[in-house]
Design a protein around this motif. Structure first.
Motif, PDB file in Angstrom:
ATOM      1  N   ASP A 193       3.631  -7.613   3.085  1.00  0.00           N
ATOM      2  CA  ASP A 193       2.608  -6.666   2.655  1.00  0.00           C
ATOM      3  C   ASP A 193       2.468  -5.518   3.654  1.00  0.00           C
ATOM      4  N   ARG A 224     -10.707 -13.354   1.714  1.00  0.00           N
ATOM      5  CA  ARG A 224     -11.156 -12.783   0.444  1.00  0.00           C
ATOM      6  C   ARG A 224     -10.330 -13.304  -0.734  1.00  0.00           C
ATOM      7  N   ARG A 271      -1.607  -6.478 -17.309  1.00  0.00           N
ATOM      8  CA  ARG A 271      -1.298  -5.047 -17.330  1.00  0.00           C
ATOM      9  C   ARG A 271       0.107  -4.827 -17.851  1.00  0.00           C
ATOM     10  N   ASN A 329     -11.790 -15.004  -4.709  1.00  0.00           N
ATOM     11  CA  ASN A 329     -11.319 -14.711  -6.066  1.00  0.00           C
ATOM     12  C   ASN A 329     -11.189 -16.035  -6.810  1.00  0.00           C
ATOM     13  N   ASN A 361      -1.496 -11.145 -11.225  1.00  0.00           N
ATOM     14  CA  ASN A 361      -2.324 -10.232 -12.010  1.00  0.00           C
ATOM     15  C   ASN A 361      -3.754 -10.167 -11.487  1.00  0.00           C
ATOM     16  N   SER A 407       6.656  -8.777  -8.254  1.00  0.00           N
ATOM     17  CA  SER A 407       5.440  -7.993  -8.481  1.00  0.00           C
ATOM     18  C   SER A 407       5.653  -6.520  -8.162  1.00  0.00           C
ATOM     19  N   THR A 441       0.839  -1.182   0.000  1.00  0.00           N
ATOM     20  CA  THR A 441       0.000   0.000   0.000  1.00  0.00           C
ATOM     21  C   THR A 441       0.872   1.228   0.000  1.00  0.00           C
ATOM     22  N   LEU A 467      -4.738 -10.436  -8.221  1.00  0.00           N
ATOM     23  CA  LEU A 467      -4.885  -9.918  -6.859  1.00  0.00           C
ATOM     24  C   LEU A 467      -4.609  -8.430  -6.800  1.00  0.00           C
ATOM     25  N   GLU A 468      -5.204  -7.796  -5.795  1.00  0.00           N
ATOM     26  CA  GLU A 468      -4.897  -6.398  -5.528  1.00  0.00           C
ATOM     27  C   GLU A 468      -3.464  -6.286  -5.006  1.00  0.00           C
ATOM     28  N   PRO A 469      -2.809  -5.151  -5.252  1.00  0.00           N
ATOM     29  CA  PRO A 469      -1.426  -4.991  -4.786  1.00  0.00           C
ATOM     30  C   PRO A 469      -1.255  -5.220  -3.288  1.00  0.00           C
ATOM     31  N   ARG A 470      -2.256  -4.889  -2.481  1.00  0.00           N
ATOM     32  CA  ARG A 470      -2.136  -5.053  -1.029  1.00  0.00           C
ATOM     33  C   ARG A 470      -2.063  -6.524  -0.631  1.00  0.00           C
ATOM     34  N   ASP A 471      -2.518  -7.423  -1.511  1.00  0.00           N
ATOM     35  CA  ASP A 471      -2.526  -8.855  -1.203  1.00  0.00           C
ATOM     36  C   ASP A 471      -1.488  -9.640  -2.003  1.00  0.00           C
TER      37      ASP A 471
END
Length: 487
Positions: free
Chosen positions: A76, A265, A485, A269, A390, A130, A2, A392-396
């Protein structure tokens, strides 16, 4: 991670330096799980404690596996660089203590310390990719890391035997000191440019404790299977039962925790969930066959251990080649879905060919089948890693990738215990074949009957492996592909 700031851009030279450092870190962690295997007799002869010798391997396996998701989450929260550097320091400290071990108890404790560091090396090394590269560019670099992981699994026993024979068993730990120092120094400067999380971290200590409480008994139960050859022994059932109870408690707690150590969570996904299933099932077969195929060569074809190991090189080269080629193609095409599907399908076909043809016949056939298996395993390692990154959110990113590594390790542990237990169960009264002296004293007719029993037993194992790979193929087909991305 984050951060409110734009992630820094790295030059090709900086990326190479960082990747060399994290590749070395991953190699050290993976190598130390297998390097002691061939040195165990020398260690036991020097330190005594033959009844404890299995714990030299088990202590490292358990410590490095159960801490993998915890390190991912900590990276993280606190950033990759501090967690990776702490992991390297703990790992090197454990290696130093192991090299100086005067007793078996000391060595087992040192291996436990080494494993506590090794879990961080594995999970954080993969997560660093990542942070320094966009998803479109990660394929070829994840290919390097997957190749490193696969190579260490096969090179470890060979290197351990060479060092213990030519120098002493102490050197399988001494070599970690300069290599660990090199990995530390190579990542120290460049990783300072990575953004740090801006919000105050909240650590889910109860979640971390429940992860340890759930996975440790499970691994102890699996280890009991390898020692006893039975899934119904009291040690096995107790370990699996206790682990299952704490696993349920872990899920219930993480569903309500404000900052969970293992966010549920992730499993909501679908891409992450299916990719994890493929990773688990593939690892069950891959790691088990690395042990079972040389055993097949020795028992049925009568090859010496060295010759059996040489024939396994085709599988190793296939894994390395498949991982490298898949990574390059991902970067060029931006596609990931097709590689796990083709890889699992080819793995299924390879296991079917093993069941039908066996091993120990024409070398070209043996090498062709094992090469196909290697290509199938390697061709899905880096694509699955990039797919998870790709999705997952960057925080995870850190905890998600460490979970993938955790499933890979657990799959290897379950596969080794489970498929070897299947082999032993199929042999039944033919267990004497594992003892060369008894085989040599058998009459020819009895040896032929035992050979038929062996052929049937190994074929049964390969059919079970084919079934597992078929399930992995179905799971791979269910993975939805997201565009990678590019920035």
């Amino acid at each position: 991670m984050t951060s409110e700031t734009e992630p820094p851009r790295f030059s090709h030279a900086q990326i190479r330096t960082i990747m060399l450092g994290v590749t070395l870190a991953l190699f050290l962690a993976s190598l130390d799980q297998t390097i002691v295997a061939t040195a165990l007799p020398a260690i036991a002869q020097d330190l005594g404690g033959w009844d404890q010798i299995a714990w030299v391997v088990t202590a490292y396996l358990i410590a490095s596996t159960v801490t993998t998701p915890i390190y991912g989450r900590l990276s993280d929260l606190f950033g990759r660089r501090p967690v990776l550097l702490v992991s390297v320091s703990i790992f090197v400290t454990g290696a130093l203590l192991a090299a100086l071990a005067p007793t078996m108890g000391w060595l087992i404790a040192a291996r436990l310390v080494q494993g506590l560091g090794g879990g961080g090396l594995r999970s954080v090394a993969i997560a660093v990719v990542s942070d320094i590269l966009p998803p479109r560019e990660r394929g070829k670099y994840q290919g390097y890391l997957s190749t490193t992981f696969a190579t260490a699994n096969v090179v470890g026993p060979v290197l351990g035997g060479v060092l213990s024979d030519s120098l002493s068993w102490h050197w399988i730990f001494w070599i970690n000191l300069p290599l660990g120092a090199l990995a530390f120094s190579m990542t120290w400067y460049q990783l300072r440019r990575l953004p740090r999380p801006t919000r105050k971290p909240v650590i889910d200590w109860l979640g971390a404790a429940l992860i340890l409480a759930a996975t440790t008994p499970l691994l102890l139960g699996i280890s009991a299977v390898q020692r006893t050859g039975s899934w119904t022994s009291p040690q096995t059932l107790t370990g699996l039962a206790v682990g299952a109870v704490f696993l349920v408690a872990l899920v219930l707690w993480e569903l309500r925790a404000r900052e969970p150590m293992l966010p549920m969570r992730l499993f909501a996904n679908a891409i992450f969930a299916y990719a994890s299933v493929v990773t688990l099932l593939t690892s069950i077969v891959m790691i088990a066959l690395i042990l079972i195929i040389p055993l097949h060569y020795q028992l049925l074809a009568g090859l010496a251990p060295g010759a059996a190991g040489i024939r396994l090189i085709a599988m190793t080269l296939g894994t390395v080649t498949g991982s490298f080629v898949a990574g390059q193609l991902i970067t060029r095409t931006g596609r990931t879905w097709i590689f796990p599907v083709i890889g699992c399908a080819c793995g299924t076909a390879g296991c079917v060919l093993l069941a039908l043809l066996g091993l120990g016949h024409a070398m070209a056939v043996d090498l062709g089948v094992t090469l196909l298996l290697g290509l199938s395993f390697g061709g899905q390692m880096s694509p699955l890693t990039v797919t998870i990154q790709n999705a997952l959110e960057p925080r995870d990113a850190g905890v998600g990738l460490s979970c993938m590594m955790f499933f890979r390790l657990m799959g290897g542990a379950f596969g080794t215990a489970g498929l070897i237990a299947v082999l032993v169960d199929q042999l039944g009264g033919g267990l004497a074949l594992f003892q060369p002296g008894l085989r040599a004293a058998m009459p020819v007719a009895e040896l032929r009957a035992m050979g038929t029993l062996l052929t049937s037993a190994f074929a049964h194992v390969y059919w079970v492996s084919a079934g597992i790979m078929a399930m992995a193929t179905l799971a791979a087909c269910a993975i939805r592909e997201l565009p990678l991305r590019g920035k």
